[in-house]
Design an enzyme around this catalytic site. Structure first.
Site: not given
Lengths: 317, 345
Positions: A51, A120
């Site tokens: 990322e 999440h």
């Protein structure tokens, strides 16, 4: 979103999409399905699970003349890229005395409701709204999901778009002429005279539902969809709250140090003397998002809590 | 000196020595100005590492790009950022190369493609990779030179960048300025694999080690690297082994190394060695070196006077440079057609 991406890629060849599983897989939420076959691997660019690395590549590519759209699968993963977003994208214009800008769009999913547990499901857009140099968008409607991307791609500075996961499930009629929308203003989604409900993203439809329920009790709530979390459209917020004299902020972020706190503070600073009641807040409980449905539902804002908070500001609690 | 393939004329020898002495003398003056509190914040000196910037940057073209670290005064000077604007930036004056907003660690110059001055260790690597991606996609032919210390090799961003750079074949020259210490932590105390260039080689990136104390060796390695990159765009890794003679920053008491070690390295210093070699080879004479010194002293005096006399940015401008001054007008609202189709976000 799929159509918005397709159009953007067709209109400007500098634009490309990069992220984990955006290509061959078609996007984690099927947002980029079919696009790699149409536009090729250079413009629908699958990335490794890096990322920070690929967000930084997006920043460099933007500074180097391209118009990347970086997709970070969820806001929790974006924390791995926070160094690049905060220390480079948001600051390079300032550190360079205005010489370099980063015209980059970063999209990511946010929010709870799919039983994805505590790594999440969080709503951290309020954190990002803390950072000068970034523009933070939170589409809640189909029109905005469709129309914000193109406008964001015209910006000279980084724009982060937070798409609530529950909105991916909504479908509905969209005008065939729908196109780009502004990314400056909040929108009044329901006019009302008795109080103002301020919200954004995944809580908008719950808040509208609450407003309809209040209407049956003779309470007419105005519902404002913030749309842009940074910079906040203070003019629309203060005009509404100054008129209704009561406000409740509905925010899926945690309460402590949150966007809802910021909005409540600004209302206090700017229209305190016109208020008839303290600002109410409906936020996520101070707990990581739990897995079981009943606890997840209890953690995040829901219609009954919005109703309670609204009635409380009217002294009807 | 090494690398006989490079033809060293009197002019090129003078240019190398001038570039290195200019950095050294500029920074010596900066250290003085720091003790006088004219320069504040952090001040990281390049003392001992000058051969790297002087060996690499003159080989770049005007359209090539540079990404550097917080120890980047030398890179900016060799790239041609005027000493006046570098010194003014050190002072924090509005005439500085970053408008005074950056200071010592954030020297930028868009006209010369200098992308800073990045003070997050490893943070500049993905940026450089992305600039390289833009150049590759646009076919610009430009190369990005990305400088970083060996401390960055421990960061995840280093490894993510190496992998992406090779996967996407970006034209970036990665230059590891290996001075043996990440602040005060010796390489052997922080890295399992101390042979840094093998890290890049592990990702399939062409990689080599050069003597970073030898400007000619650095230049030769750079020429090889740039020729390879320009022939077929791809990343290339150059590890320059060097040494930092002074403290990490002005706050460093240097408890982590012996004075004798520093002194031994000083004897191998890039300026001392190159000057003695040029003198013994008859390419330069003492008078030439004295003339270089006089020239640089005058330039520094001018730069300091410029910085001293420059204005501070008005406080009224505090909020400038957060976002762009000019933004595009919002799009006109779409005219509803009345027809709808079912849509999903």
């Amino acid at each position: 979103m799929n159509q918005a991406l397709r159009e953007a890629l067709q209109r400007d060849e500098r634009i490309f999409l990069m992220g984990e599983d955006v290509g061959a897989y078609g996007g984690c939420y099927a947002v980029s399905k079919g696009l790699m076959a149409e536009f090729g691997e250079d413009r629908i660019r699958d990335t490794p699970l890096s990322e920070s690395g690929f967000t930084g590549f997006g920043i460099g590519a933007a500074a180097g003349g391209l118009r990347p759209i970086v997709e970070l699968m969820t806001v929790n993963f974006s924390l791995l890229a926070l160094d690049q977003i905060m220390n480079t994208a948001a600051t390079i214009r300032h550190m360079s005395g205005g010489q370099f800008g980063v015209p980059l769009v970063i999209r990511m999913a946010t929010g709870a409701g799919k039983q994805l547990a505590a790594q999440h499901s969080h709503s951290l857009e309020g954190w990002y709204a803390h950072i000068p140099g970034l523009r933070i968008l939170a589409p809640a409607t189909l029109e905005d999901a469709r129309g914000m991307l193109w406008t964001a791609l015209q910006e000279p500075d980084p724009v982060l778009i937070f798409e609530n996961v529950m909105l991916y499930n909504r479908s509905g009629p969209l005008d065939t002429g729908a196109g780009a929308v502004d990314i400056d203003r909040a929108a009044i989604r329901r006019p009302g005279r008795d109080l103002t409900l301020l919200t954004y993203g995944g809580s908008l439809f719950k808040t509208l539902e609450a407003a309809e329920a209040l209407s049956t009790e003779g309470i007419e709530a105005e519902v404002i969809d913030l749309r842009v979390l940074r910079p906040l459209d203070e003019a629309t917020i203060m005009a509404s709250v100054g008129r209704t004299r009561r406000a409740v902020v509905v925010d899926e972020g945690w309460r402590a140090g949150s966007l809802s706190a910021e909005i409540a503070a600004r209302i206090g600073e700017q229209v305190f003397w016109r208020m008839d009641a303290p600002v109410g807040r409906v936020c996520t409980a101070e707990v990581p998002i739990p897995y079981p449905r009943h606890l997840e539902d209890a953690a995040i804002p829901q219609v009954p809590r919005i109703l309670e908070a609204a009635r409380a500001t009217l002294g009807k609690g | 000196m090494s690398a006989a393939k490079i033809h060293l004329t009197r002019e090129t020898v003078r240019a190398h020595l001038h570039a290195m002495m200019r950095i050294r003398m500029f920074e010596d003056r900066c250290a003085e100005l720091y003790t006088q509190e004219k320069i504040r914040g952090f001040l990281h000196l390049y003392d001992g590492e000058e051969a790297i910037a002087a060996g690499i940057i003159p080989q770049l073209t005007a359209t090539d790009r540079i990404v550097a670290t917080y120890r980047e005064h030398g890179h900016a000077l060799v790239r041609g950022v005027p000493m006046r604007s570098v010194m003014a930036e050190m002072f924090g004056k509005a005439t500085g190369c970053s408008g005074g907003r950056g200071g010592s660690m954030h020297l930028f110059d868009a006209a010369r493609n200098v992308y800073g001055g990045n003070a997050i260790v490893g943070g500049g690597l993905p940026l450089a990779g992305g600039l390289g991606l833009a150049d590759r996609v646009q076919g610009s032919g430009a190369v990005t030179a990305c400088f970083f210390g060996e401390g960055a090799v421990a960061e995840g961003e280093f490894h993510e960048t190496m992998n992406l750079a090779q996967l996407w074949r970006v034209p970036v020259l990665f230059v590891c300025e290996n001075n043996g210490y990440a602040m005060g932590t010796a390489l052997t105390r922080s890295e399992a694999q101390t042979d840094i260039h093998t890290r890049a080689a592990g990702y399939g990136i062409p990689s080599e080690v050069v003597d970073g104390m030898d400007v000619v060796a650095v230049e030769a390695g750079t020429r090889r690297a740039l020729a390879a990159i320009r022939e077929d765009p791809h990343p290339y890794f150059l590890e320059c082994r060097t040494y930092r003679f002074r403290a990490h920053s002005m706050f460093d008491a240097q408890l982590y190394r012996d004075k004798a070690e520093v002194e031994a390295w000083r004897q191998k210093g890039p300026i001392l060695r190159f000057r003695n070699w040029a003198l013994s080879a008859g390419l330069l004479h003492e008078a030439d070196i004295a003339a270089i010194e006089t020239e640089i002293e005058a330039e520094i005096a001018d730069a300091v006077a410029f910085a001293e006399s420059s204005e501070w940015e008005p406080v009224a401008d505090l909020l400038h440079h957060v976002t762009a001054e000019a933004r595009p007008a919002p799009p006109p609202p779409a005219e509803p057609t009345g027809a709808t189709a079912t849509a999903r976000p």
